[in-house]
Write an enzyme that holds these catalytic residues in place. Sequence first.
Site, mmCIF file in Angstrom:
data_model
loop_
_atom_site.group_PDB
_atom_site.id
_atom_site.type_symbol
_atom_site.label_atom_id
_atom_site.label_comp_id
_atom_site.label_asym_id
_atom_site.label_seq_id
_atom_site.Cartn_x
_atom_site.Cartn_y
_atom_site.Cartn_z
ATOM 1 N N GLU A 1 -5.847 0.259 -4.172
ATOM 2 C CA GLU A 1 -5.593 0.254 -2.726
ATOM 3 C C GLU A 1 -6.865 0.580 -1.943
ATOM 4 O O GLU A 1 -6.935 1.536 -1.160
ATOM 5 C CB GLU A 1 -4.458 1.226 -2.395
ATOM 6 C CG GLU A 1 -3.185 0.814 -3.102
ATOM 7 C CD GLU A 1 -1.925 1.559 -2.646
ATOM 8 O OE1 GLU A 1 -2.045 2.582 -1.959
ATOM 9 O OE2 GLU A 1 -0.829 1.103 -2.998
ATOM 10 N N GLU B 1 1.359 -1.716 -9.628
ATOM 11 C CA GLU B 1 2.063 -0.474 -9.267
ATOM 12 C C GLU B 1 3.359 -0.858 -8.585
ATOM 13 O O GLU B 1 3.389 -1.780 -7.766
ATOM 14 C CB GLU B 1 1.180 0.362 -8.336
ATOM 15 C CG GLU B 1 1.767 1.710 -7.985
ATOM 16 C CD GLU B 1 0.792 2.558 -7.150
ATOM 17 O OE1 GLU B 1 -0.420 2.585 -7.452
ATOM 18 O OE2 GLU B 1 1.261 3.178 -6.184
HETATM 19 C C1 GAL Z 1 0.495 4.148 -3.717
HETATM 20 C C2 GAL Z 1 -0.798 4.727 -4.280
HETATM 21 C C3 GAL Z 1 -0.503 5.882 -5.221
HETATM 22 C C4 GAL Z 1 0.481 6.818 -4.587
HETATM 23 C C5 GAL Z 1 1.733 6.075 -4.233
HETATM 24 C C6 GAL Z 1 2.832 6.937 -3.641
HETATM 25 O O1 GAL Z 1 0.306 3.359 -2.631
HETATM 26 O O2 GAL Z 1 -1.509 3.762 -4.984
HETATM 27 O O3 GAL Z 1 -1.706 6.559 -5.516
HETATM 28 O O4 GAL Z 1 -0.114 7.365 -3.459
HETATM 29 O O5 GAL Z 1 1.393 5.093 -3.277
HETATM 30 O O6 GAL Z 1 3.923 6.136 -3.243
#
Ligand code: GAL
Length: 816
Positions: free
Chosen positions: A431, A509
């Site tokens: 991100e 993710e």
């Molecule tokens: C994502 C990020 C993670 C964590 C997660 C929580 O966007 O990559 O590190 O912050 O959100 O939802």
Amino acid sequence: MLNVNYSFANTCRVFVLLLLCLGFTRAADAQTGRTVADFDKGWKFHLGDVKGADKASAPDKNWRNLNLPHDWSIEGTFSKDNPASPEGGALPGGIGWYRKTFTVPLASKGKQVYIDFDGVYQHSDVWVNGHHLGFRPNGYISFRYELTKYLNFGGVNVIAVKVNNSEQPNSRWYSGSGIYRNVWLVTTNQIAIDHWGTYVTTPAVSANSATIALQVKVKHNLANFKPYTIQVRVLDAANKVVAIGGSIPSYPQLADSVATLNNSFKVKNPHLWSIESPYLYKVVTTILVDKVIVDTYTTPLGIRSFEFDADKGFILNGKPLKILGVCDHHDLGSLGSAINTRALERQLQILKGMGVNGIRTSHNPPAPELLDLCDKMGFIVMDEAFDMWKMKKTKYDYHLFWDEWHKRDLQDQILRDRNHPSVFIWSIGNEIGEQYSRTDTTGRVIARELAGIVRSLDNRPITAANNDPEPGSNIIASGALDLIGYNYHHQDYDSFHKRYPGKKFISTESTSALETRGSYDMPSDSIRRWPIAWDKPFTTGNPDNSVSAYDNVSAPWGSTHEETWKVVKKNPMLSGMFIWTGFDYLGEPTPYSWPSRSSYFGVIDLAGFPKDVYYMYQSEWTNKTVLHIFPHWNWEAGKTVDVWAYYNNADEVELYLNGKSVGIKKKTGDDLHVMWRLKYEPGTLKAVSRKNGKVVLTKVINTAGAPAKIELTADRSNIKADGKDLSFITVRILDKAGNVVPNADNLVKFKIAGPASIASVDNGDPVSHDPFKADYRKAFHGLALAIVQGKETAGSVTFTATSEGLAPATVVIKTK
Ligand code: GAL
């Protein structure tokens, strides 16, 4: 650079193999030419800055004695005022000094001596005998310094390390502070394989034969060149020689230079590395001068082939395989970030039990032990480099060091990790801020530069975890990625090929659903995303900051567990997914803040206890027969309670309340659970799963009575007496009939006798501010955890738990 490609003629193969085996075995037994010594013991530590502590003669007598790895933050006190903030775990940072006094034998004179740090968080400066060796800002990178010319051979030497984690916030999660990974003292001859000096690949793999390519970098430190020979053997898992790589002659080298030599050879009928059978070979590379071994270096080898396909997804050894992954941060719960191999292995075992086959090292290079374990246990690793580039995410993060250090750090990560068969994907960032702008294209330039660095060292696929899935996103538009990685956006997976015809996909993710183990305080059948549907409580905090353990609350950018899996399951081009997260982690209690100090995203809580949704994955991702019903059965009379069941290998589940059937339920369509809505009455809830009318499994939950006794279960009752190994003891609060009391929060006190100590305690409660380094813990929803660490003496350890009004319990652990 000198390249020699050598391949054995078949006719002389057997003969030479025999000769070399004999010679090698004898010589290697006598001397390998290199020592790699565990350098973790006997350090002095001082919390706070000390002027002059870099000097060899600085007084450190009164400093604390400890063994590494060490994380001083985890020993601290939780406070919302700690500069890391609850996002960083609400624990203190600061400056710490470490010193170690050691002797180097006179016999080592003429050898090269190095110190290897696997990771120091962060901004470390290292001195030996008062000479500054270097500074490394990145808290996750492994690094080496050469000590040779500053050492007193036959005398006393001092290493001093300053660790500066005082500028905070510098992380979006708990980092820990200190020399939190292992340290090694490496001694080699003057002709030796260089740091991370081998590179093994398998360019061609079939059932009958595998081609192994080996690159060796040899450091030659002598003023006058001495010819040497490199010999290579491949050993199977039983240490039997299965291939000889031939002998590579050296070419003249200048003093202090590194030569690169290449070799390739074949392994017949290879045993392929896979998730189910992660078979490991070893490549043993030996350097000989005048027929004497001067160095021996072992590289792991897993023989497997894989590809990502735009339509078929991920293919391992010719067969499609869905990557069923989790993202995890590096902390080990109550142990903090101080690396412990057994604690990591336990995490991976719990994940294997759920059916996980992939790990994303979010968002940084992991401890080397994680990759060793993934090699051995069969996990597919996405090895990630950065959480930010030039654009910051927190005020004092790595963006301040980006320009000077990113190239070196990325190179070092690839060089260190590229021999691990478990590594399948490199991620150049998570991100990243530079992805979004449609006018500033710096992100494209950096993405290409980083991918170029990776490709110069390895050819595994490169991705980035993008939360801007549009083709205009700088990182995607850079064309640098082999796999287009999406964070979240599960609604867009199915239209991926419309957006990106012919491209390969990975869900880097997903999910970000919230659950608190044992807490069922919300209706189960409406999906809620904060802050849209549940604004206030998320910003101000629930009274106890707990979240329903039903799978129905998620980040607005994420999904419930079921939502993402339903999409990934049915579409073969979706090569895999990485759930945010496997385990709860310290820090990022989003969407809560203080008093919460750890995350709610895990499928497994911080103490390692599975939440209910663990069994949804187990029912989908493993062959194990599952029937899991929840919640507990202790409610106010007359309350409406939703009972859920996750099950598999059965056609239906029938639920009985106090002996009466309340209905048969079957999953239909893409259902992942079934549900009954009941009026609560105390007693017994019994679920029976059946296939073709035959009972498959039965599960019973009784209404629990008052807490009456403690039950202790050690995950292992025999541990090594090596000062590192751990036994994880689960504490359960039971009623007199032996049912876990679901809301028990009794304070339990621990006593230990024998050669072990309590390394830490926990209960998985994200709002507890009790210390982890303690000999007591309150239960949280009936459970607590104590982690026992063996000392270096063998013996019998008696661990006892007591609590007012409860029958105590004892467990015995042997250390040997
Ligand atoms: C994502 C990020 C993670 C964590 C997660 C929580 O966007 O990559 O590190 O912050 O959100 O939802």
